[in-house]
Write a protein that holds these residues in place. Structure first.
Motif, short mmCIF file in Angstrom:
data_model
loop_
_atom_site.label_atom_id
_atom_site.label_comp_id
_atom_site.label_asym_id
_atom_site.label_seq_id
_atom_site.Cartn_x
_atom_site.Cartn_y
_atom_site.Cartn_z
N GLY A 95 0.79 -1.15 -0.02
CA GLY A 95 0.08 0.25 0.11
C GLY A 95 1.00 1.04 0.05
O GLY A 95 2.30 1.01 0.34
N ALA A 96 0.08 2.21 0.02
CA ALA A 96 0.52 3.97 -0.18
C ALA A 96 -0.13 4.58 1.31
O ALA A 96 -1.39 4.53 1.12
CB ALA A 96 0.73 4.08 -2.02
N ARG A 97 0.94 5.52 1.88
CA ARG A 97 0.02 6.30 2.33
C ARG A 97 0.52 7.74 2.52
O ARG A 97 1.74 7.59 2.25
CB ARG A 97 0.66 6.28 4.09
N TYR A 98 -0.19 8.80 2.47
CA TYR A 98 -0.18 10.42 2.07
C TYR A 98 -0.85 10.81 3.14
O TYR A 98 -1.92 11.35 2.88
CB TYR A 98 0.11 11.01 0.66
N GLY A 99 0.28 12.06 3.66
CA GLY A 99 -0.73 12.78 4.80
C GLY A 99 0.19 14.69 4.53
O GLY A 99 1.04 14.46 3.99
N ARG A 100 -0.77 15.06 5.27
CA ARG A 100 -0.31 16.05 5.85
C ARG A 100 -0.67 16.86 7.71
O ARG A 100 -1.94 16.59 6.86
CB ARG A 100 -1.24 16.92 4.61
#
Length: 203
Positions: A95-100
């Motif tokens: 999987g991939a995960r992106y955050g801010r």
């Protein structure tokens, strides 16, 4: 007369060099550098984090309080920072995960923006959007946050209806608390990179 001028010039040069040396070893204080030292920073209490986490995640204080108490017990210390933000993730074994989010420290006059992205190996499928409240241990200067953090395998767990896992690198420990549909606890096996700007590649 010529000899006297040479002597005076030599003395002036020596005094000037001494002044430059003093400036080099004792630079003026920078008002934009709020952290007191590179090896110390004021820590947050559990009550402060419960109030902030409940507000940021939009959940009851009792729910996040159970997770924060568990993290305090695991780490045996108090965090020097926290990150409040949101992230999106998707997985099909890999999987991939992106955050801010925003990094908060007591010595900072304002929060500092931070992005994160990473890859993971999990046992779940699908995707989700979550709000995240991350406790940060061992951080004494905000710029130290920007690095890659391997996940601590086997550290993920559910407590108080939220998901918790650990990431660690160079003495800094991150403990993200996540809420949202599909907590994707399998994402703790992988790496997460924190940066000053959004990166498309998750590694």
């Amino acid at each position: 007369m010529h000899r006297r001028q040479l002597i005076l010039s030599g003395l002036a040069a020596t005094a000037g060099a001494s002044g430059l040396s003093a400036c080099a070893t004792n630079p003026p204080a920078d008002p934009n550098f709020p952290i007191r030292s590179d090896q110390d920073a004021p820590a947050y209490t559990a009550d402060e984090l419960i109030a902030a986490g409940s507000r940021e995640l939009g959940i009851a204080a009792e729910a996040i309080g159970a997770a924060i108490e568990r993290i305090f017990a695991d780490q045996g210390d108090r965090p020097t920072a926290y990150i409040a933000g949101e992230e999106a993730s998707a997985a099909a074994a890999v999987g991939a995960r992106y955050g801010r989010g925003a990094l908060h420290m007591k010595d900072l006059s304002a929060s500092q923006e931070v992005f994160w992205q990473g890859i993971s190996i999990g046992w779940d499928l699908g995707g989700n959007v979550s709000r995240v409240f991350t406790l940060v241990y061992g951080l004494y200067h905000p710029d130290m946050i920007y690095r890659r953090y391997p996940g601590v395998e086997g550290s993920a767990y559910l407590v108080g209806g939220v998901g918790v896992n650990y990431q660690q690198a160079d003495g800094i420990v991150l403990a993200p608390i996540r809420t949202g549909v599909g907590l994707r606890l399998g994402a703790n096996v992988g790496t997460m990179s924190y940066s000053r700007q959004r990166n498309i590649l998750p590694f």
